[in-house]
Write an enzyme that holds these catalytic residues in place. Structure first.
Site, PDB file in Angstrom:
ATOM      1  N   GLY A   1       0.807  -1.215   0.000  1.00 40.45           N
ATOM      2  CA  GLY A   1       0.000   0.000   0.000  1.00 40.45           C
ATOM      3  C   GLY A   1       0.843   1.269   0.000  1.00 40.45           C
TER       4      GLY A   1
ATOM      5  N   ASN B   1      -7.957   3.606   8.720  1.00 42.25           N
ATOM      6  CA  ASN B   1      -7.372   2.411   9.307  1.00 42.25           C
ATOM      7  C   ASN B   1      -7.400   2.389  10.832  1.00 42.25           C
ATOM      8  OD1 ASN B   1      -5.433   4.511   8.381  1.00 42.25           O
ATOM      9  ND2 ASN B   1      -4.065   3.403   9.760  1.00 42.25           N
TER      10      ASN B   1
ATOM     11  N   GLN C   1      -7.441  -0.342   3.482  1.00 40.10           N
ATOM     12  CA  GLN C   1      -8.264  -0.947   4.548  1.00 40.10           C
ATOM     13  C   GLN C   1      -9.601  -1.459   3.991  1.00 40.10           C
ATOM     14  OE1 GLN C   1      -7.828  -2.286   7.665  1.00 40.10           O
ATOM     15  NE2 GLN C   1      -6.029  -1.004   7.681  1.00 40.10           N
TER      16      GLN C   1
ATOM     17  N   HIS D   1      -2.080  -7.946   2.306  1.00 35.14           N
ATOM     18  CA  HIS D   1      -2.031  -8.470   3.684  1.00 35.14           C
ATOM     19  C   HIS D   1      -3.136  -7.926   4.589  1.00 35.14           C
ATOM     20  CE1 HIS D   1       0.070  -5.118   5.997  1.00 35.14           C
ATOM     21  NE2 HIS D   1       0.184  -4.698   4.753  1.00 35.14           N
TER      22      HIS D   1
ATOM     23  N   THR E   1      11.944  -8.072 -11.212  1.00 39.91           N
ATOM     24  CA  THR E   1      11.231  -9.343 -11.388  1.00 39.91           C
ATOM     25  C   THR E   1       9.993  -9.383 -10.493  1.00 39.91           C
ATOM     26  OG1 THR E   1      13.315 -10.423 -11.886  1.00 39.91           O
ATOM     27  CG2 THR E   1      11.492 -11.863 -11.272  1.00 39.91           C
TER      28      THR E   1
ATOM     29  N   CYS F   1       4.544   4.898  18.628  1.00 37.91           N
ATOM     30  CA  CYS F   1       5.705   5.155  19.481  1.00 37.91           C
ATOM     31  C   CYS F   1       6.827   5.724  18.616  1.00 37.91           C
ATOM     32  CB  CYS F   1       6.148   3.846  20.113  1.00 37.91           C
ATOM     33  SG  CYS F   1       7.160   4.058  21.548  1.00 37.91           S
TER      34      CYS F   1
HETATM   35  C1  LIG Z   1      -1.745  -0.703   5.969  1.00 39.72           C
HETATM   36  C2  LIG Z   1      -2.098   0.558   5.278  1.00 39.72           C
HETATM   37  C3  LIG Z   1      -1.206   1.176   4.394  1.00 39.72           C
HETATM   38  C4  LIG Z   1       0.182   0.647   4.154  1.00 39.72           C
HETATM   39  O1  LIG Z   1       0.173  -0.561   3.466  1.00 39.72           O
HETATM   40  P1  LIG Z   1       1.519  -1.450   3.420  1.00 39.72           P
HETATM   41  O2  LIG Z   1       1.136  -2.621   2.595  1.00 39.72           O
HETATM   42  O3  LIG Z   1       1.813  -1.809   4.840  1.00 39.72           O
HETATM   43  O4  LIG Z   1       2.583  -0.634   2.805  1.00 39.72           O
HETATM   44  C5  LIG Z   1      -1.613   2.322   3.736  1.00 39.72           C
HETATM   45  N1  LIG Z   1      -2.835   2.836   3.948  1.00 39.72           N
HETATM   46  C6  LIG Z   1      -3.721   2.278   4.784  1.00 39.72           C
HETATM   47  C7  LIG Z   1      -5.065   2.897   4.957  1.00 39.72           C
HETATM   48  C8  LIG Z   1      -3.387   1.122   5.484  1.00 39.72           C
HETATM   49  O5  LIG Z   1      -4.265   0.577   6.324  1.00 39.72           O
END
Ligand SMILES: *Cc1c(COP(=O)(O)O)cnc(C)c1O
Length: 390
Positions: A70, A151, A179, A201, A237, A324
């Site tokens: 993302g 998120n 999200q 993920h 790749t 943090c």
């Molecule tokens: C998790 C998240 C991201 C980042 O995605 P990654 O795959 O960890 O780089 C960006 N935007 C939102 C809203 C997310 O929840």
């Protein structure tokens, strides 16, 4: 019992996604760019995954660019808008105050390169207002970038309305749907979305893979110099096992969406009803307009960190809105954006459910959380003051 209630941070890979990945880690290990049969077998897998993903989003295969996740897709989308805007002397970007840092930090960098950024208010309910988006758009606006769902607090944004007004005004519209993808229906054509980011993920696919959808008509500058992969825009790749896993996870999530969402949102509401019984607690963000899986609370008088620690000791993996940073705890920019005072923005709890959470797990959280909050408050001088004031 261990309860994983942090699905907004990441999710478990589903058995279906894992099964789709395995052939590309074992017998089908060819490089999709190779001309021999092993390469062609891999290329076929790559093309198939791209076409299936495009189909789910209502896009065309050639509009999908695979990325490392993302964050990369968000960076790329803003770069595309900046490059296209610069050709017409347009350097203004409209966004919101509660975007993910992948967007907010990229916008900060864009400002250093001459962009002017307007961050819209998301109000107490955590929802941006389309009329305020319309009012913020200027002659020189190059991009509107607004997340599909937040998120931290889970609130859904009026994406179709924003897409429509951006298209009418001829302004590029990007949405960070990381999200939302796999959790709510997405149709890039029907919702007038020009660019969209997602990551596997967050919907039971593997980590380190995502994509940028970019509407065919929009010129895409090269993001990563190298080979001819991703139509020459992003060399390197392809991560084919992960791409195959992402395609399978997205298809599975969309096939099961209605049934899963009915079940997950019922569990979420059960959680919200029970946790709201705790005195001096509140749910953050609009109660209705939210993702099925996310609920975010604050409890007056306690710190989020202590709460997470004790929950973890009781087998519950959750998260706090606060990040943090080098030893000092910054309050969540999302909670500040919905108007929470600094003290309160420190003590938040995000519980995020996924396809694998059970009713027993929710009952375990409901049983475990109140005594932990009470215990922390007994030790809290802030709570002492709140009680006296009340
Ligand atoms: C998790 C998240 C991201 C980042 O995605 P990654 O795959 O960890 O780089 C960006 N935007 C939102 C809203 C997310 O929840």
């Amino acid at each position: 019992m261990r309860v994983y209630a942090d699905n907004a941070a990441t999710t478990a890979v589903s058995p279906t996604a894992l099964e789709a990945m395995l052939p590309y880690l074992t017998e089908k290990y060819g490089n999709p760019s190779s001309v021999h049969s092993a390469g062609q077998e891999a290329a076929k897998g790559l093309d198939g995954a791209r076409a299936r993903i495009a189909g789910v989003l209502g896009a065309e295969a050639k509009e999908i660019y695979f990325t490392s996740g993302g964050t990369e897709a968000d960076n790329w989308a803003i770069q595309i808008a900046m490059a296209n805007g610069a050709k017409k002397n347009k350097r203004h970007i409209v966004s919101t105050a509660f975007e993910h840092h992948a967007v907010l930090h990229t916008l900060k960098k864009a400002e250093k390169n001459g962009a002017e950024v307007t961050l819209l208010d998301v109000h107490a309910e955590g929802v941006v207002r389309p009329e305020e988006v319309a009012a913020a758009i200027r002659e020189d606006t190059a991009l509107v970038t607004i997340m599909y769902a937040n998120n931290e607090i889970g609130t859904l944004q009026p994406i179709a309305e924003i897409g429509k007004l951006c298209r009418e005004k001829g302004v590029l519209f990007h949405t960070d749907a990381v999200q939302a993808a796999g959790h709510v229906p997405i149709d890039v054509v029907g919702q007038n979305i020009d660019m969209l980011s997602l990551a596997a993920h967050k919907f039971h696919g593997p980590k380190g893979i995502g994509l940028l959808y970019c509407r065919g008509k929009i010129p895409v500058p090269v993001f990563m110099e190298g080979g001819a992969q991703e139509r020459g825009k992003r060399g390197g790749t392809e991560n084919l096992p992960a791409i195959a896993g992402m395609a399978a996870a997205l298809e599975e999530a969309c096939q099961n969406m209605e049934i899963d969402n009915r079940r997950i949102s019922r569990l979420r509401d059960k959680l919200i009803d029970a946790v709201s019984q705790i005195p001096h607690s509140r749910l953050n963000g609009d109660r209705q307009r939210r993702l099925p899986g996310i609920a975010n609370f604050v409890f007056e008088g306690i710190e989020g960190e202590g709460l997470l620690l004790l929950l973890d000791m009781a087998g519950i993996c959750a998260s706090s809105g606060s990040a943090c940073t080098s030893g000092s705890l910054d309050p969540s920019h999302v909670l500040l954006a919905i108007g929470l005072p600094h003290e309160t923005a420190h003590g938040s709890l995000r519980l995020s459910l996924g396809a694998f959470n059970t009713e027993e797990e929710i009952d375990h959280i409901i049983k475990t959380l109140p005594p932990i909050v009470e215990r922390l408050r007994e030790m809290s001088p802030v709570w002492e003051r709140i009680k006296k004031g009340a």
